[in-house]
Scaffold this active site. Structure first.
Site, PDB file in Angstrom:
ATOM      1  N   ARG A 141       0.845  -1.188   0.000  1.00 44.09           N
ATOM      2  CA  ARG A 141       0.000   0.000   0.000  1.00 44.09           C
ATOM      3  C   ARG A 141       0.885   1.244   0.000  1.00 44.09           C
ATOM      4  O   ARG A 141       1.917   1.280   0.675  1.00 44.09           O
ATOM      5  CB  ARG A 141      -0.898   0.034   1.246  1.00 44.09           C
ATOM      6  CG  ARG A 141      -2.080  -0.923   1.201  1.00 44.09           C
ATOM      7  CD  ARG A 141      -3.134  -0.463   0.178  1.00 44.09           C
ATOM      8  NE  ARG A 141      -4.331  -1.307   0.202  1.00 44.09           N
ATOM      9  CZ  ARG A 141      -4.523  -2.377  -0.574  1.00 44.09           C
ATOM     10  NH1 ARG A 141      -3.594  -2.743  -1.433  1.00 44.09           N
ATOM     11  NH2 ARG A 141      -5.647  -3.063  -0.505  1.00 44.09           N
ATOM     12  N   ASP A 199       4.350  -0.476  -6.851  1.00 44.26           N
ATOM     13  CA  ASP A 199       3.070  -0.822  -7.468  1.00 44.26           C
ATOM     14  C   ASP A 199       1.951   0.000  -6.846  1.00 44.26           C
ATOM     15  O   ASP A 199       0.820  -0.073  -7.290  1.00 44.26           O
ATOM     16  CB  ASP A 199       2.794  -2.318  -7.289  1.00 44.26           C
ATOM     17  CG  ASP A 199       1.530  -2.766  -8.018  1.00 44.26           C
ATOM     18  OD1 ASP A 199       1.353  -2.352  -9.188  1.00 44.26           O
ATOM     19  OD2 ASP A 199       0.729  -3.516  -7.435  1.00 44.26           O
ATOM     20  N   GLU A 234      -3.890   7.371  -5.500  1.00 40.50           N
ATOM     21  CA  GLU A 234      -4.272   6.434  -6.553  1.00 40.50           C
ATOM     22  C   GLU A 234      -5.721   6.690  -6.950  1.00 40.50           C
ATOM     23  O   GLU A 234      -6.554   6.916  -6.077  1.00 40.50           O
ATOM     24  CB  GLU A 234      -4.131   4.988  -6.067  1.00 40.50           C
ATOM     25  CG  GLU A 234      -2.705   4.582  -5.789  1.00 40.50           C
ATOM     26  CD  GLU A 234      -2.593   3.115  -5.383  1.00 40.50           C
ATOM     27  OE1 GLU A 234      -3.605   2.399  -5.463  1.00 40.50           O
ATOM     28  OE2 GLU A 234      -1.505   2.700  -4.999  1.00 40.50           O
ATOM     29  N   HIS A 270      -0.639  -0.278  -9.574  1.00 40.78           N
ATOM     30  CA  HIS A 270      -1.365  -1.085  -8.575  1.00 40.78           C
ATOM     31  C   HIS A 270      -2.085  -2.271  -9.221  1.00 40.78           C
ATOM     32  O   HIS A 270      -3.315  -2.361  -9.215  1.00 40.78           O
ATOM     33  CB  HIS A 270      -2.366  -0.243  -7.783  1.00 40.78           C
ATOM     34  CG  HIS A 270      -2.656  -0.866  -6.441  1.00 40.78           C
ATOM     35  ND1 HIS A 270      -2.907  -0.142  -5.305  1.00 40.78           N
ATOM     36  CD2 HIS A 270      -2.700  -2.173  -6.059  1.00 40.78           C
ATOM     37  CE1 HIS A 270      -3.114  -0.964  -4.279  1.00 40.78           C
ATOM     38  NE2 HIS A 270      -2.990  -2.212  -4.719  1.00 40.78           N
ATOM     39  N   GLY A 329      -0.925  -5.586  -8.575  1.00 40.83           N
ATOM     40  CA  GLY A 329      -0.289  -6.742  -7.945  1.00 40.83           C
ATOM     41  C   GLY A 329      -1.046  -8.042  -8.133  1.00 40.83           C
ATOM     42  O   GLY A 329      -0.461  -9.092  -8.365  1.00 40.83           O
ATOM     43  N   SER A 330      -2.366  -7.973  -8.044  1.00 32.52           N
ATOM     44  CA  SER A 330      -3.142  -9.218  -8.105  1.00 32.52           C
ATOM     45  C   SER A 330      -3.757  -9.435  -9.481  1.00 32.52           C
ATOM     46  O   SER A 330      -4.585 -10.326  -9.652  1.00 32.52           O
ATOM     47  CB  SER A 330      -4.244  -9.159  -7.052  1.00 32.52           C
ATOM     48  OG  SER A 330      -5.061  -8.023  -7.267  1.00 32.52           O
TER      49      SER A 330
END
Lengths: 61, 614
Positions: free
Chosen positions: B239, B263, B268, B286, B288-289
């Site tokens: 984060r 990331d 954001e 962002h 990551g997943s």
């Protein structure tokens, strides 16, 4: 230069000769063009001789 | 009984939407933009549950306005910092998340950030993509190797442990900080640090993998960055709020951190525009997943939680404030490693080191252009082109004295005798060191150019001589002056920023000897003379580290990069580096003296201005 590598690593001896040559670090050599301050003749001759002969440096104090 | 109605504000995976529509009345927000506070409040009166992402913010203010119809917020995320959990609990709304299923995807992205930051991915991609890739040299985009480096992981939950397993495949040494030490079967040999402060100094790469909580807000501040090793790398795939971005920027600009991989950001979407000037910050938006496999798993987990809730069971991932604090421990990992490719790469690198047939040369970045010129000439004559690395004088000597054999360099370059600067080796290595060191040759270049002050390509600035007290100049003492015009009113009113080499550098030695020390010896400025008498030469070897002089690494190429990024900054170089980069740099005229080959002779330094000092 690591003397233990001389004669072992291919080309090392020849490379040192090239580096020590007048064409490289002598007056009017290609390193002077790039900004190297050429040593006085006697100092340069001494340096070249010690490089070629592989004379060891003094131990750090 | 009618089916529950759920709101899905973002575009989830196709499989998730199919299953959601099968089991629920689904309202989808078609434009795939973040749900606003107004939308969240309005929808709460129409639905029984929501599947928001971290882009939908359930602040206390929003939660207070929610309609009582809404009974569950089944987050499509593992982090819940977008939710005010106490407020939601107070309101009687269940909250769930999706732990465990993001671990591998996020850890893989952390590896990407680590590699991208360590190997100049941004610069490399730009050069090739823009057609600006016109040459190659052994010193071109030389990065940091991960094998053998120490990885510090902050937060050893599911992501942290998945990252540790992947990094082990890269032969990294794993250290971690967690409030509690993991059992041995989960630890898998990683070294636990009870205190964050002992983890920082051993982290060549530091990866943040802890949740965002009030305790971790601004976790990485300037003090913490200062405790990391010089040249280390920060990776954040967790984060943005964990990092004080101004402190990170300062650490990058000072060169204390060599790179960062991010990331996530404080702001954001959008990120931090100030980071864009630094190609050694490798950034992703962002994601990551963001793999198909993980998106499906996250969506299914959110639906599993809804299914349990609406059938009267406890959702498997029901959160309370207490469990948020234990997020790291609650996470678990189910997938296996796939590291075959990585291992092959590592093996190939090791094999190359065993079978070297080219001469390998390290050392001073000032000597580097000369050695490279000789190497080119040598190759032109038919020799195998030597591998010449610009490691800096101190770094080169350390590597050179590592031992004898094919894995150790044959030659190191330095400007002047520098044995004093070599860190003493441990006793058990001393014998080996001496076997190598007593064979050292005196350096070829005892009389290279003095350091030269240079600046970015667009700046136009000449420096007059400093004025003595009482004639318009201000006192130059230990307190650094922040602006050029405070030194001399003729100079522009811009902050002083000078990048220069660290104390292990030969250029720094020369700068101290020729600019600082010798200049003071001849000075008529009374206060400088007093300073010189009081301090002596040893004290003058030091520069302030927190002022306008910034140590920028031993490699002068880094200084060139920094000057390109900031045309108002100055840098201190060996003259040869100015020569090499005349297309990018401008020599600074000091007191009417230009840095030219004849001006920069070291042996007759009577002219005042080969160098400048802040």
């Amino acid at each position: 230069v690591k003397n233990a590598h001389r004669g072992v690593i291919p080309g090392l001896e020849e490379f040192i000769e090239e580096y020590a040559s007048d064409a490289a670090l002598g007056r009017g050599g290609y390193l002077q063009e790039r900004g190297l301050v050429v040593l006085a003749d006697d100092m340069r001759a001494d340096l070249q001789q010690r490089l070629i002969d592989g004379v060891s440096m003094d131990a750090p104090e | 009984m009618s089916r529950p109605v759920i709101w899905i504000p973002r575009r989830l995976s196709a499989a998730t939407l199919d299953r959601a529509r099968r089991d629920y009345e689904v309202i989808v927000k078609d434009d795939d933009t973040p749900g606003t506070a107004e939308e969240i409040v309005a929808m709460s009166a129409k639905v029984d549950g929501m599947i928001p992402c971290h882009s939908e913010h359930f602040s206390a203010e929003v939660v207070a306005r929610l309609d009582p119809r809404l009974r569950i917020v089944a987050n499509h995320s593992v982090g819940t910092d977008h939710c005010d959990l106490p407020a939601l609990r107070e309101k009687g709304i269940a909250v769930t998340n999706t732990p465990g299923v993001l671990s591998d995807a996020t850890a893989e992205l952390a590896m990407l950030l680590m590699l991208g930051a360590a190997r100049h991915a941004v610069t490399g991609d730009r050069l090739v993509r823009s057609g600006a890739w016109e040459s190659w040299s052994p010193a071109f985009l030389v990065g940091k190797q991960l094998s053998g480096a120490r990885l510090g992981i902050v937060g050893m939950g599911g992501v942290g442990r998945a990252l540790a397993r992947k990094a082990r495949g890269f032969d990294m040494e794993i250290h971690y900080h967690n409030r509690r030490r993991l059992p041995a079967d989960l630890e898998e040999g990683a070294i636990w640090h009870e205190s964050f402060d002992t983890l920082l100094p051993v982290s060549d790469v530091l990866s943040l993998n802890c949740p965002s909580t009030p305790e971790t807000l601004g976790l990485m501040n300037s003090d913490r960055f200062a405790q990391m090793p010089k040249g280390s790398i920060l990776v954040n795939a967790s984060r943005g709020s964990l990092v004080d971005e101004a402190a990170l920027l300062a650490a990058i600009e000072s060169g204390h951190l060599s790179a960062a991989g991010l990331d996530c950001f404080v702001t954001e979407p959008g990120g931090n525009p100030a980071f864009a000037a630094h190609e050694n910050i490798f950034m992703m938006p962002h994601v990551g997943s963001a793999t198909v496999k993980t998106r499906d798993a996250m969506g299914f987990k959110a639906l599993d939680n809804l299914d349990a809730f609406f059938s009267g069971r406890q959702p498997p991932d029901l959160l309370t404030s207490a469990t948020v604090e234990n997020l790291q421990e609650h996470s678990h990992v189910t997938q296996t490693d796939r590291l075959d490719t990585a291992l092959v790469v590592v093996a190939a690198t090791a094999a190359q080191a065993q079978t070297r047939d080219a001469i390998r040369i390290v050392g001073s970045s000032t000597v580097f252009p000369y050695t490279q010129a000789v190497a080119e000439e040598f190759a032109n004559q038919g020799g195998t082109s030597p591998v010449v690395e610009s490691t800096g004088t101190g770094g080169g000597m350390q590597i050179f004295c590592g031992g004898i054999g094919a894995q150790h360099p044959d030659i190191t370059g330095r400007r002047a005798p520098c044995a004093l600067r070599v860190r003493p080796l441990r006793p058990e290595r001393r014998d080996r060191h001496h076997r190598g060191a007593d064979r050292l040759r005196r350096p070829v270049h005892r009389h290279l150019r003095a350091p030269t002050t240079s600046m970015g390509p667009h700046a136009q600035r000449n420096l007059p001589r400093p004025r003595p007290e009482g004639s318009g100049g201000r006192r130059v003492g230990r307190q650094p002056l922040p602006m050029w015009n405070e030194i001399n009113a003729d100079l522009p009113a811009i902050p002083i920023l000078v990048y220069g080499p660290p104390p292990t550098s030969g250029t720094r030695d020369a700068f101290v000897e020729l600019a600082m020390w010798r200049r003071l010896r001849g000075t008529r400025l009374r206060h400088l003379e007093r300073l010189r008498r009081r301090l002596g030469r040893g004290e003058l070897l030091g520069h302030a580290q927190d002022g306008p002089f910034v140590e920028a690494g031993e490699n002068d190429n880094l200084i060139v990069q920094r000057l390109n990024a900031d045309p108002n900054a100055m840098g201190i170089f060996g003259y040869s580096f100015l020569y090499e980069n005349l297309d990018q740099l401008k020599g600074v005229n000091i007191g009417g003296v230009e840095p030219t080959p004849t001006r920069s002779r070291t042996s007759t330094t009577r002219s005042p201005a080969r160098c400048t000092s802040t």
